[in-house]
Design a protein around this motif. Structure first.
Motif, PDB file in Angstrom:
ATOM      1  N   GLU A   1       9.412   6.487  -6.538  1.00  0.00           N
ATOM      2  CA  GLU A   1       8.262   6.808  -7.396  1.00  0.00           C
ATOM      3  C   GLU A   1       8.619   7.911  -8.391  1.00  0.00           C
TER       4      GLU A   1
ATOM      5  N   TYR B   1      -1.611  11.611  -1.002  1.00  0.00           N
ATOM      6  CA  TYR B   1      -1.661  11.590  -2.476  1.00  0.00           C
ATOM      7  C   TYR B   1      -2.530  10.446  -2.975  1.00  0.00           C
TER       8      TYR B   1
ATOM      9  N   PHE C   1       4.111   0.873  -2.796  1.00  0.00           N
ATOM     10  CA  PHE C   1       4.821   2.010  -3.380  1.00  0.00           C
ATOM     11  C   PHE C   1       4.725   1.816  -4.881  1.00  0.00           C
TER      12      PHE C   1
ATOM     13  N   HIS D   1      -4.152   6.634   1.890  1.00  0.00           N
ATOM     14  CA  HIS D   1      -3.500   5.436   2.432  1.00  0.00           C
ATOM     15  C   HIS D   1      -4.279   4.838   3.602  1.00  0.00           C
TER      16      HIS D   1
ATOM     17  N   LEU E   1      14.024   9.842   2.742  1.00  0.00           N
ATOM     18  CA  LEU E   1      12.574   9.720   2.562  1.00  0.00           C
ATOM     19  C   LEU E   1      12.023   8.561   3.394  1.00  0.00           C
TER      20      LEU E   1
ATOM     21  N   VAL F   1      11.267  14.408   6.883  1.00  0.00           N
ATOM     22  CA  VAL F   1      10.072  15.258   6.983  1.00  0.00           C
ATOM     23  C   VAL F   1       8.793  14.443   6.839  1.00  0.00           C
ATOM     24  N   GLU F   2       7.887  14.643   7.758  1.00  0.00           N
ATOM     25  CA  GLU F   2       6.549  14.061   7.650  1.00  0.00           C
ATOM     26  C   GLU F   2       5.694  15.113   6.935  1.00  0.00           C
TER      27      GLU F   2
ATOM     28  N   LYS G   1      -0.734   2.005   7.170  1.00  0.00           N
ATOM     29  CA  LYS G   1       0.426   2.311   6.323  1.00  0.00           C
ATOM     30  C   LYS G   1       1.045   3.641   6.763  1.00  0.00           C
TER      31      LYS G   1
ATOM     32  N   GLU H   1       2.492  13.463   1.167  1.00  0.00           N
ATOM     33  CA  GLU H   1       2.768  12.022   1.067  1.00  0.00           C
ATOM     34  C   GLU H   1       1.714  11.188   1.798  1.00  0.00           C
TER      35      GLU H   1
ATOM     36  N   ASP I   1      10.625   5.862   2.734  1.00  0.00           N
ATOM     37  CA  ASP I   1      10.860   4.464   2.347  1.00  0.00           C
ATOM     38  C   ASP I   1      12.351   4.224   2.110  1.00  0.00           C
TER      39      ASP I   1
HETATM   40  C1  DLZ Z   1       4.094   6.775   2.069  1.00  0.00           C
HETATM   41  C2  DLZ Z   1       4.672   7.900   2.865  1.00  0.00           C
HETATM   42  C3  DLZ Z   1       3.888   8.553   3.812  1.00  0.00           C
HETATM   43  C4  DLZ Z   1       2.517   8.098   4.138  1.00  0.00           C
HETATM   44  N1  DLZ Z   1       4.360   9.617   4.482  1.00  0.00           N
HETATM   45  C5  DLZ Z   1       5.627  10.035   4.262  1.00  0.00           C
HETATM   46  C6  DLZ Z   1       6.146  11.173   4.920  1.00  0.00           C
HETATM   47  O1  DLZ Z   1       5.474  11.854   5.680  1.00  0.00           O
HETATM   48  N2  DLZ Z   1       7.429  11.524   4.667  1.00  0.00           N
HETATM   49  C7  DLZ Z   1       8.217  10.813   3.813  1.00  0.00           C
HETATM   50  O2  DLZ Z   1       9.396  11.155   3.651  1.00  0.00           O
HETATM   51  N3  DLZ Z   1       7.719   9.774   3.144  1.00  0.00           N
HETATM   52  C8  DLZ Z   1       6.466   9.365   3.359  1.00  0.00           C
HETATM   53  N4  DLZ Z   1       5.960   8.310   2.665  1.00  0.00           N
HETATM   54  C9  DLZ Z   1       6.840   7.631   1.700  1.00  0.00           C
HETATM   55  C10 DLZ Z   1       6.930   8.446   0.411  1.00  0.00           C
HETATM   56  O3  DLZ Z   1       5.643   8.533  -0.169  1.00  0.00           O
HETATM   57  C11 DLZ Z   1       7.938   7.782  -0.529  1.00  0.00           C
HETATM   58  O4  DLZ Z   1       9.220   8.074  -0.090  1.00  0.00           O
HETATM   59  C12 DLZ Z   1       7.790   8.259  -1.923  1.00  0.00           C
HETATM   60  O5  DLZ Z   1       6.589   7.778  -2.438  1.00  0.00           O
HETATM   61  C13 DLZ Z   1       8.908   7.796  -2.826  1.00  0.00           C
HETATM   62  O6  DLZ Z   1       8.871   6.416  -2.963  1.00  0.00           O
END
Ligand code: DLZ
Ligand code: FAD
Ligand code: SF4
Length: 559
Positions: A143, A77, A436, A80, A45, A69-70, A84, A74, A47
């Motif tokens: 999370e 939600y 987070f 942001h 993921l 994966v983008e 960030k 995420e 983070d």
């Molecule tokens: C915060 C974030 C964002 C903006 N985009 C991605 C993403 O495209 N792909 C991904 O794997 N994680 C992203 N994150 C971080 C996730 O929101 C984070 O891994 C979860 O909130 C779990 O902590």
């Protein structure tokens, strides 16, 4: 220093925590070279961007595949800050490139891929169809929201899903549970002492270095005009980051925040350079000016390391060790080193422990029955209160504000004004590069809003304008005067502070740590308390009239 915590080191790790969670099933460790051995799809993921992340333990480069994966879910939600999103996507792309260079097969799905379904679950489903893995491995997410998403993955994909403990933390969830077990109240200070003993950080045998656990009393100086903090160790965006910045600018034009001046490190190497520079240039003064705020110095002597720690570019242990090493080499004083290490070894580990111990009920409490919608100026920055306008402007520009700005300016105002916890939490989660939920929620819900009824902090951090005046140079440039208590020109924090105590007497009136202010309030003449209540109500009503609903998705509102 021990690399694993002393007394707790022999406790079982939570490698297979998925096994005892509903909806997930354990998967055996594969034998490395076996023919027909399981083909593992490792989900990393955004983070979890560390080469040492638990999900990669036992990775077989000849057989297994990394999935990154983008996904739109995420990125939106909460709305942001643009920086960030750019920080995370760029750091993800850099790690993917590094792994690929090492010969690891990385299946990387970009945000603008037309086939992208926009969610972790959707992308995992597509990846399972592409690769037919015999198991999926992931490190537990930070999370609750994402952890719940994983519940039906084994059933949905017809493949075992192993969720591994996130061992980037110095205290595992099980260890925190054991510490908390049987305690009536959780107090960071006691947890922190335990962590010092367990790790050996700043310890001389069984005794704390310098004979005291905490040197906070020395860490409350105002920044003198003669002292200039070091310039920020920014990183020039490379080609990958520039591409991401263009994507974010095009796709999220209406999200809060500036992209210009993006200077975050997005690789481990650059994050390590930022750490080194902090240790040599800022740590020596970190303690003295830890609580100071200054109009022209958004970073003071703070580290700006939280985004790197939270996404895995730096590890908590190595950051603490680097600080201790500087102290032992005579390059940083004890008050600074102890204060810094306490933030990471103490606060950071403690809030993470509380989050996982108390969720999901934790987010639902509202001990002070705060009901006011978030004022619009949190997004626009348009307020005559200079401390708030400056903190919000810093936030917009850098996706960063330091701890005291978050706690004693935007946080203090939200507490005193009785802002709804869920609305102020969503704001904090959106606007900071390091946000987070595991770390944002306890800080906002518990430390700032006292919405947990005192589980995390024994009293609310409520303060009048005098505190902000003492610790900053904001008030000299403000339309209000912190020395005027009521009437024209009075700092709004002054009436809001006393009004907060009046309104919350039933809940807070018997808190021993608030005995002094309640005694002062009790000595106030009735006409003075009536004036306070009247002026506070008029001020708060004017806020409500000025506010517009900050609903995620109504993105034109964030321009
Ligand atoms: C915060 C974030 C964002 C903006 N985009 C991605 C993403 O495209 N792909 C991904 O794997 N994680 C992203 N994150 C971080 C996730 O929101 C984070 O891994 C979860 O909130 C779990 O902590
Ligand atoms: P420094 O002041 O230099 O501190 C060093 C490190 O200590 C930080 O990098 C961070 O990892 C850790 N730390 C310090 N204080 C805390 C704390 N209270 N809780 C957890 N870790 C801490 N921190 C986040 O990482 N993400 C958040 O979403 C977040 N939201 C916050 C919201 C509020 C209302 C408040 C009061 C604090 C919040 N914090 C959060 C904690 C703290 O403000 C930031 O970690 C810090 O400002 C990050 O900047 P820095 O790296 O310059 O920190
Ligand atoms: Fe903030 Fe009050 Fe000072 Fe203005 S006078 S900067 S509102 S504390």
């Amino acid at each position: 220093m021990a690399t694993r915590m002393g007394p707790a080191a022999d406790m079982a790790t939570e490698r297979d925590i998925g096994a005892d969670q509903p909806g997930t099933s354990p998967a055996p460790e594969p034998a490395a070279t076996e023919v027909g051995a399981p083909k593992t799809l490792v989900l990393i993921l955004g983070d979890q961007l560390s080469r040492e992340i638990a999900a990669l333990d036992g990775f077989d480069a000849g057989r297994d595949i990394v999935l990154m994966v983008e996904v739109a879910q995420e990125t939106t939600y909460v709305p942001h800050h643009k920086q960030k999103i750019a920080f995370i996507l760029s750091a993800m792309r850099h790690l993917a490139a590094e792994l690929t260079e090492e010969g690891i097969a990385v299946d990387y799905v970009r945000l603008d891929d037309p086939a992208n379904t926009g969610s972790f679950t959707g992308e995992l489903a597509r990846a399972v169809a592409r690769h037919s893995p015999t198991r999926i491995v992931v490190t537990e997410p930070g999370e609750w929201r994402v952890r719940r998403m994983m519940d039906d993955w084994p059933e949905r994909f017809g493949v075992p899903v192993q969720i591994r403990d996130d061992d980037r933390f110095l205290c595992s969830r099980a260890e925190f549970r054991a510490w908390a077990d049987g305690r009536k109240a959780y107090r960071m200070e006691f947890f922190y002492r335990e962590m010092r003993r367990r790790t050996g950080l700043l310890m001389e045998g069984d005794e704390p270095t310098g004979g005291r656990w905490n040197f906070d009393a020395e860490n409350r100086k105002r920044l003198p005009a003669t002292l200039t903090p070091p310039r920020r160790a920014g990183v020039e965006p490379d080609a990958i980051t520039r591409e991401v910045l263009a994507l974010v600018a095009a796709r999220f034009p209406d999200h809060f925040g500036d992209l210009d001046g993006f200077a975050w490190a997005v690789t481990r190497q650059d994050a390590l350079s930022a750490l080194e520079r902090f240790i040599s240039e800022a740590l020596p003064h970190f303690g003295d000016y830890q609580d100071a705020m200054a109009q022209a110095e958004p970073f003071v002597f703070h580290a700006l390391l939280s985004p790197y720690l939270n996404v895995g570019l730096l590890q908590a242990r190595e950051v603490c060790v680097a600080a201790e090493r500087a102290f032992r080499a005579g390059q940083a004083p004890l008050n600074a080193t102890e204060g810094f290490i306490r933030q990471i070894l103490g606060w950071r580990e403690y809030v993470r422990g509380i989050y996982w111990l108390e969720m999901p009920a934790y987010a639902q409490t509202n001990a002070l029955s705060a009901q006011r919608p978030l004022p619009w100026f949190y997004w626009s920055g348009e307020t005559a209160m200079n401390c708030l306008a400056t903190t919000i402007a810093d936030t917009r520009r850098h996706a960063y504000a330091h701890h005291i700005q978050r706690l004693m300016v935007t946080g203090n105002f939200a507490l005193l004004a009785g802002i709804r916890p869920d609305e102020i939490e969503a704001w904090y989660l959106a606007v900071y590069c390091d946000a987070f939920e595991w770390v944002e929620l306890p800080n906002v819900h518990g430390m700032v809003m006292h919405a947990d009824g005192g589980l995390l902090a024994s009293k609310p951090y409520a303060a009048s304008g005098a505190y902000i005046d003492r610790m900053s140079d904001y008030c000299g440039r403000c339309a209000f005067d912190p020395k005027i208590k009521t009437g024209p020109g009075a700092c709004p924090f002054n009436v809001l502070y006393w009004n907060f105590l009046i309104e919350n007497r039933a809940t807070l009136g018997r808190n021993p740590r608030l005995a002094m202010p309640y005694k002062t309030l009790d000595r106030m003449p009735a006409d003075r308390t009536a004036t306070i209540a009247r002026e506070a109500t008029a001020f708060l009503d004017s806020l409500d009239q000025a506010q517009a609903p900050p609903v995620a998705g109504q993105q034109d509102l964030f321009a």
